[in-house]
Write a protein that holds these residues in place. Structure first.
Motif, mmCIF file in Angstrom:
data_model
loop_
_atom_site.group_PDB
_atom_site.id
_atom_site.type_symbol
_atom_site.label_atom_id
_atom_site.label_comp_id
_atom_site.label_asym_id
_atom_site.label_seq_id
_atom_site.Cartn_x
_atom_site.Cartn_y
_atom_site.Cartn_z
ATOM 1 N N ALA A 81 12.980 -9.075 -45.739
ATOM 2 C CA ALA A 81 13.501 -7.720 -45.910
ATOM 3 C C ALA A 81 14.532 -7.401 -44.834
ATOM 4 N N GLY A 82 14.282 -7.868 -43.624
ATOM 5 C CA GLY A 82 15.239 -7.662 -42.549
ATOM 6 C C GLY A 82 16.553 -8.371 -42.817
ATOM 7 N N ARG A 95 21.244 0.674 -44.113
ATOM 8 C CA ARG A 95 19.778 0.707 -44.194
ATOM 9 C C ARG A 95 19.258 1.803 -45.129
ATOM 10 N N ARG A 96 19.944 2.930 -45.223
ATOM 11 C CA ARG A 96 19.406 4.116 -45.879
ATOM 12 C C ARG A 96 18.986 3.907 -47.331
ATOM 13 N N PRO A 97 19.754 3.201 -48.172
ATOM 14 C CA PRO A 97 19.326 3.068 -49.571
ATOM 15 C C PRO A 97 17.943 2.442 -49.718
ATOM 16 N N PHE A 98 17.573 1.562 -48.789
ATOM 17 C CA PHE A 98 16.251 0.946 -48.859
ATOM 18 C C PHE A 98 15.150 1.979 -48.642
ATOM 19 N N LEU A 99 15.440 2.988 -47.820
ATOM 20 C CA LEU A 99 14.437 4.019 -47.566
ATOM 21 C C LEU A 99 14.031 4.702 -48.870
ATOM 22 N N SER A 137 4.313 -4.675 -50.426
ATOM 23 C CA SER A 137 5.648 -5.243 -50.639
ATOM 24 C C SER A 137 6.712 -4.156 -50.558
ATOM 25 N N ALA A 138 6.447 -3.015 -51.196
ATOM 26 C CA ALA A 138 7.392 -1.900 -51.128
ATOM 27 C C ALA A 138 7.527 -1.399 -49.690
ATOM 28 N N TYR A 139 6.416 -1.379 -48.975
ATOM 29 C CA TYR A 139 6.434 -0.895 -47.590
ATOM 30 C C TYR A 139 7.320 -1.767 -46.711
ATOM 31 N N ALA A 140 7.321 -3.076 -46.971
ATOM 32 C CA ALA A 140 8.158 -3.971 -46.177
ATOM 33 C C ALA A 140 9.626 -3.589 -46.281
ATOM 34 N N PHE A 141 10.078 -3.258 -47.488
ATOM 35 C CA PHE A 141 11.489 -2.936 -47.692
ATOM 36 C C PHE A 141 11.818 -1.496 -47.301
ATOM 37 N N PHE A 142 10.808 -0.699 -46.985
ATOM 38 C CA PHE A 142 11.051 0.616 -46.381
ATOM 39 C C PHE A 142 11.004 0.510 -44.859
ATOM 40 N N GLN A 143 9.964 -0.075 -44.349
ATOM 41 C CA GLN A 143 9.706 -0.078 -42.910
ATOM 42 C C GLN A 143 10.719 -0.895 -42.116
ATOM 43 N N VAL A 144 11.080 -2.065 -42.598
ATOM 44 C CA VAL A 144 11.969 -2.936 -41.830
ATOM 45 C C VAL A 144 13.344 -2.304 -41.624
ATOM 46 N N PRO A 145 14.031 -1.835 -42.666
ATOM 47 C CA PRO A 145 15.310 -1.151 -42.419
ATOM 48 C C PRO A 145 15.145 0.098 -41.558
ATOM 49 N N TYR A 377 15.137 -8.957 -36.157
ATOM 50 C CA TYR A 377 14.209 -8.586 -35.086
ATOM 51 C C TYR A 377 13.132 -7.643 -35.607
ATOM 52 N N THR A 378 13.560 -6.590 -36.302
ATOM 53 C CA THR A 378 12.578 -5.625 -36.767
ATOM 54 C C THR A 378 11.744 -6.175 -37.910
ATOM 55 N N GLY A 379 12.311 -7.101 -38.683
ATOM 56 C CA GLY A 379 11.517 -7.755 -39.718
ATOM 57 C C GLY A 379 10.376 -8.553 -39.118
ATOM 58 N N VAL A 380 10.693 -9.330 -38.076
ATOM 59 C CA VAL A 380 9.655 -10.088 -37.382
ATOM 60 C C VAL A 380 8.664 -9.135 -36.718
ATOM 61 N N TRP A 381 9.187 -8.053 -36.133
ATOM 62 C CA TRP A 381 8.322 -7.081 -35.439
ATOM 63 C C TRP A 381 7.328 -6.437 -36.409
ATOM 64 N N THR A 382 7.844 -5.917 -37.524
ATOM 65 C CA THR A 382 6.959 -5.250 -38.468
ATOM 66 C C THR A 382 6.008 -6.237 -39.135
ATOM 67 N N ALA A 383 6.451 -7.496 -39.286
ATOM 68 C CA ALA A 383 5.537 -8.513 -39.794
ATOM 69 C C ALA A 383 4.376 -8.702 -38.824
#
Length: 454
Positions: A81-82, A95-99, A137-145, A377-383
């Motif tokens: 997602a990141g 990033r915003r459209p993913f939110l 799965s949806a949360y990943a594409f919200f949280q990472v961006p 970075y944030t993808g790895v972090w949120t993972a």
């Protein structure tokens, strides 16, 4: 208006506008995303394991697996997602459209988790697993961006701390409201219908956060994102060589495991140790409530003594409070509430500091390499965060199983003394030990304001 690939206020090179303060509206708008992340990050950890063991009658070990697997999937999905958001060129901002897109799916799928129709136990378990997997799965594409945005909104070390202060304050309020009311809604309605109604209410709260963060960041000074060269595997390998990021991440993941175990144990501690269903809300408020008052205080402490020292201090408060809760089976309830409140004082700082330190690590990497990898970075972090928060309930479920916890469909099973002991230890000494162990990694973290602002 924003132009293609460059949001309002961005520099020509695609970076943030500089070290000046962000408008308060942008801070609040960005922070409102924590309404969504707070509700999703809290309620399943607090309510899903009891739902499985005490409403669906699923054995503790299997329930732990169901809680763990979807979030373990996020460990794989979050870095992807990141990478995807790093390559976005949407004119509304990278990033915003993913939110909005992922957030709407997140809210809908959350309501379905607790809405399983009455079926055979195996089918009900499968329903929860599939719905929770879709939600994660949806949360990943919200949280990472969402988490990637601060590194691109400002270059200021202190402004990121202020931005995170808004985020954590709203996060704390959301956790307080969602976590405090979820058990009340369930108990007021009663039975399976109580869980269904609670799920719908929490989904609506998530929806509010999704829409507010999307609208509130429309004027955020975020420029176009230049993805780093090479494949996702190449970028992950580079991120893994970032020593300070790796140490900070390890600290945070271990502490997420600790707090995940405490959250999973709240309902069990209230009903099976304190013998009061209403105590679940009180325990939760004691843990989260201090963050509403102390988040700005921890931020000020961090600016005075440094983020790392502030993080260490808050970790020690968290560990001390958790350890004192080990007397829950013999101490009066007010003493237990006070111990959990002390842990809550530390928990507030343990949210502020790592969230403020993460953008520092990403920004230093971008300056050193000339390649923006905030999304990776944030993808790895949120993972990592997801893994820790998933392991917490799973480990707590394992402790329950070792204590011979008795599952049921009405929550009325009489628990043996070994199960009561397991609940207390899983809620107290285990998290305290994990927090203390995590400080071994934090002690070797070296980034400070001078290096970040260089």
């Amino acid at each position: 208006m924003a132009t293609q690939g460059t949001a309002r206020g961005a520099t020509a090179g695609g970076g943030p506008t500089g070290a000046g303060p962000l408008p308060r509206g942008v801070r609040i708008g960005y922070g409102s995303g924590s309404v969504a992340t707070g509700a999703f990050g809290t309620v399943p950890g607090l309510m899903l394991l009891p739902f499985l063991t005490d409403s669906l009658g699923i054995a503790a070990v299997l329930a732990g697996v169901i809680v763990f697997l979807p979030k373990a999937w996020d460990v794989v999905l979050n870095p992807i997602a990141g990478r995807v958001s790093d390559r976005s060129t949407d004119p509304r901002g990278p990033r915003r459209p993913f939110l909005l897109r992922a957030g709407l799916v997140l809210a809908a799928s959350f309501a379905l988790i607790f809405a399983a129709p009455s079926m055979a136990t195996g089918l009900e378990a499968a329903w929860v697993l599939v719905c929770f997997l879709g939600c994660a799965s949806a949360y990943a594409f919200f949280q990472v961006p969402y988490v990637a945005m601060p590194a691109e909104m400002t270059t200021s070390y202190d402004e990121r701390t202020r931005l995170m202060t808004w985020r954590v304050a709203i996060l704390a309020l959301t956790i307080l409201v969602a976590g405090g009311t979820a058990p009340l809604i369930r108990d007021a309605v009663g039975g399976r219908d109580g869980y269904r109604v609670m799920g719908v209410v929490m989904a609506l709260i998530i929806l509010v956060g999704v829409v507010a963060s999307y609208v509130g960041t429309r004027h955020a000074p975020v420029g176009s994102v230049q993805p780093g060269a090479g494949s996702l595997r190449d970028q992950l390998r580079i991120v893994a060589t970032a020593r300070d990021f790796r140490l900070l991440l390890t600290t945070f993941v271990v502490q997420a495991l600790a707090t995940g175990a405490m959250l999973a144990g709240v309902d069990y501690l209230a009903e099976d140790v304190l013998d009061s269903a209403g105590a679940a809300t009180v325990l939760f408020l004691c843990f989260v409530g201090p963050a509403l008052l102390l988040t700005p205080a921890w931020s000020a402490i961090g600016q005075r003594i440094g983020k790392k020292r502030g993080y260490v201090a808050s970790s020690l408060f968290l560990a001390a409070g958790a350890a004192l809760a080990a007397f829950a089976d013999v101490a009066p309830a007010p003493v237990v509430f006070a111990a959990v409140g002390l842990a809550g004082v530390g928990y507030a700082g343990c949210q502020v500091f790592p969230m403020a330190m993460l953008p520092d690590a990403a920004a230093v990497d971008a300056r050193r390499t000339g390649s923006g990898r905030a999304g990776v970075y944030t993808g790895v972090w949120t993972a990592g965060e997801t893994l820790g928060l998933a392991l917490g309930p799973a480990v707590f479920a394992l402790v329950l199983a070792l204590g011979d916890y008795q599952s049921s469909t009405d929550g009325a099973a009489t628990q043996p003394g070994s199960a009561v002991t397991a609940i207390v230890l899983g809620f107290s000494l285990l998290p305290a030990l994990l927090v203390l162990v995590s400080l071994g990694w934090l002690a070797r973290y070296t980034l400070d304001a001078e290096e970040v602002d260089a």
